[in-house]
Design a protein around this motif. Structure first.
Motif, PDB file in Angstrom:
ATOM      1  N   TYR A   1      -9.201  -0.761  -4.977  1.00  7.58           N
ATOM      2  CA  TYR A   1     -10.363  -1.279  -4.237  1.00  7.58           C
ATOM      3  C   TYR A   1      -9.965  -2.528  -3.447  1.00  7.58           C
ATOM      4  O   TYR A   1     -10.263  -2.668  -2.260  1.00  7.58           O
ATOM      5  CB  TYR A   1     -11.473  -1.572  -5.257  1.00  7.58           C
ATOM      6  N   MET A   2      -9.253  -3.445  -4.111  1.00  8.01           N
ATOM      7  CA  MET A   2      -8.864  -4.675  -3.416  1.00  8.01           C
ATOM      8  C   MET A   2      -7.840  -4.386  -2.326  1.00  8.01           C
ATOM      9  O   MET A   2      -7.869  -5.001  -1.258  1.00  8.01           O
ATOM     10  CB  MET A   2      -8.335  -5.695  -4.431  1.00  8.01           C
ATOM     11  N   ASP A   3      -6.916  -3.457  -2.605  1.00  9.19           N
ATOM     12  CA  ASP A   3      -5.918  -3.105  -1.578  1.00  9.19           C
ATOM     13  C   ASP A   3      -6.618  -2.583  -0.321  1.00  9.19           C
ATOM     14  O   ASP A   3      -6.295  -2.969   0.790  1.00  9.19           O
ATOM     15  CB  ASP A   3      -4.962  -2.019  -2.105  1.00  9.19           C
ATOM     16  N   TRP A   4      -7.577  -1.671  -0.547  1.00  6.58           N
ATOM     17  CA  TRP A   4      -8.287  -1.085   0.595  1.00  6.58           C
ATOM     18  C   TRP A   4      -9.070  -2.167   1.341  1.00  6.58           C
ATOM     19  O   TRP A   4      -9.028  -2.249   2.576  1.00  6.58           O
ATOM     20  CB  TRP A   4      -9.229   0.026   0.118  1.00  6.58           C
ATOM     21  N   ALA A   5      -9.788  -2.994   0.602  1.00  4.68           N
ATOM     22  CA  ALA A   5     -10.607  -4.041   1.235  1.00  4.68           C
ATOM     23  C   ALA A   5      -9.714  -4.998   2.036  1.00  4.68           C
ATOM     24  O   ALA A   5     -10.042  -5.359   3.173  1.00  4.68           O
ATOM     25  CB  ALA A   5     -11.381  -4.809   0.165  1.00  4.68           C
ATOM     26  N   GLU A   6      -8.584  -5.382   1.462  1.00  3.93           N
ATOM     27  CA  GLU A   6      -7.726  -6.340   2.167  1.00  3.93           C
ATOM     28  C   GLU A   6      -7.167  -5.725   3.456  1.00  3.93           C
ATOM     29  O   GLU A   6      -7.217  -6.347   4.522  1.00  3.93           O
ATOM     30  CB  GLU A   6      -6.581  -6.803   1.254  1.00  3.93           C
ATOM     31  N   ALA A   7      -6.656  -4.498   3.350  1.00  9.37           N
ATOM     32  CA  ALA A   7      -6.068  -3.860   4.538  1.00  9.37           C
ATOM     33  C   ALA A   7      -7.135  -3.679   5.622  1.00  9.37           C
ATOM     34  O   ALA A   7      -6.889  -3.941   6.809  1.00  9.37           O
ATOM     35  CB  ALA A   7      -5.461  -2.514   4.146  1.00  9.37           C
ATOM     36  N   THR A   8      -8.326  -3.258   5.225  1.00  8.52           N
ATOM     37  CA  THR A   8      -9.392  -3.010   6.201  1.00  8.52           C
ATOM     38  C   THR A   8      -9.852  -4.312   6.851  1.00  8.52           C
ATOM     39  O   THR A   8      -9.997  -4.406   8.074  1.00  8.52           O
ATOM     40  CB  THR A   8     -10.579  -2.311   5.502  1.00  8.52           C
ATOM     41  N   LEU A   9     -10.066  -5.325   6.022  1.00  4.92           N
ATOM     42  CA  LEU A   9     -10.573  -6.582   6.570  1.00  4.92           C
ATOM     43  C   LEU A   9      -9.544  -7.267   7.461  1.00  4.92           C
ATOM     44  O   LEU A   9      -9.894  -7.893   8.458  1.00  4.92           O
ATOM     45  CB  LEU A   9     -11.009  -7.500   5.418  1.00  4.92           C
TER      46      LEU A   9
END
Ligand code: FES
Length: 324
Positions: free
Chosen positions: A206-214
């Protein structure tokens, strides 16, 4: 009653325990001395009278706001720490905690625009920060998105109603929740997204996805908490590294890509681990031969480094290793 350890010198008494969701409880603790901590930090807890068993939990309370020191703990099946804290510890019992630890905190961020992202149990440090921001930075523009599996899994459900928060649930959605998961569309609805400092806590994917997207959306300040690093699964196509331990004499293997801590734990080799992120120093281990990379040496002295000591949680073996 648990025993103090060199890591856990703070004695606290359980004042009361509150069930938050079907598998999460909050323990409210009284500390008779002043216990210094910062919103978003965690503490190690000495588990079940065993000085060698420590577990790390976020402090879900907020300094200067909460009446008690609070730990909010999800019961994990076969979890030594969470099972004991949520099922056996009773009102009036004593716990021993470490100094508050970790760098996941909002009190040194000057930004006046913040986005808080939390999934599941990741709301515990996020709620600590939300209260802190409300009290000490009332002018700060705070947006919050919280993800849960189902509405009944929302921790601090009543308290969240005091704040503007977007609630997202994967299933059994009820009024007040958006169905699904954190998405690009939801993030793009956050005003001034690129100017915000983001604090994110939840499972690693979840954090990996959020960081890459943001970061793609222009965010430059992204801070994350991580409770654990999942071990690389053993499979036929993953090369295995060999580990020889001198004392007690044993050999074992683990897939390349596992940290030294994961290699030891998955083979039942005794090692104390609490923070799992190179902060507490519990997992100090001496490597006598072999190649490895380290991501933290925070608690190690020059001499220990020269002697091959590593923090097992922050050590990535690059070859077969010989351990002391
Ligand atoms: S478990 Fe804390 S430094 Fe490794």
């Amino acid at each position: 009653m648990t025993m103090p350890t060199s890591h856990c010198p703070w004695r606290m008494q359980v004042h009361h325990i509150q069930q938050e969701t079907p598998d999460v409880w909050t323990l409210s603790l009284l500390c008779h001395d002043h216990y210094p901590y910062r919103a978003g930090q965690y503490a190690l807890v000495s588990i079940n009278q065993r000085a060698d068993t420590l577990r790390a939990y976020s402090l879900s309370s907020t300094p200067g706001v909460s009446e008690y020191i609070q730990l909010t703990v999800r019961r994990i099946e076969d979890g030594v720490g969470s099972g004991w804290l949520t099922q056996q510890v009773r009102r009036g019992d004593y716990l021993w905690l470490s100094d508050a630890q970790g760098h996941f905190t909002c009190d040194n961020e000057a930004s006046d625009k913040v986005l808080l992202l939390a999934a599941g149990c990741g709301v515990t440090p996020i709620m600590s920060m939300r209260r802190w921001l409300a009290k000490y930075r009332p002018a700060c523009d705070v947006q919050t998105i919280v993800n849960v599996r189902s509405p009944q899994d929302l921790i601090f459900a009543r308290e969240w109603s005091h704040y503007a928060v977007t609630r997202v649930a994967e299933h059994d959605v009820t009024p007040g929740f958006i169905a699904g998961r954190l998405s690009e569309a939801l993030l793009q609805q956050v005003p001034d997204l690129a100017q915000r400092t983001v604090f994110c806590c939840g499972p690693a994917p979840y954090m990996d996805w959020a960081e890459a997207t943001l970061r793609r959306f222009g965010v430059t300040r992204f801070l994350r908490e991580q409770f654990f690093t999942p071990p690389v699964a053993a499979s036929a196509d993953v090369e295995r590294l060999m580990f020889s331990k001198r004392s007690p004499a044993t050999t074992f293997s683990a897939p390349r890509g596992n940290s030294l801590l994961q290699a030891m734990e998955s083979n039942g080799v005794p090692v104390i681990a609490a923070c799992r992120e190179g902060v507490c120093g519990c997992c100090k281990t001496q490597v006598l031969a072999g190649d490895y990379r380290v991501t933290s040496t925070q608690t190690l002295s020059e001499r220990e480094l020269a002697e091959g000591y590593v923090l097992a949680c922050s050590c990535q073996p690059q070859s077969d290793l010989v351990l002391a």
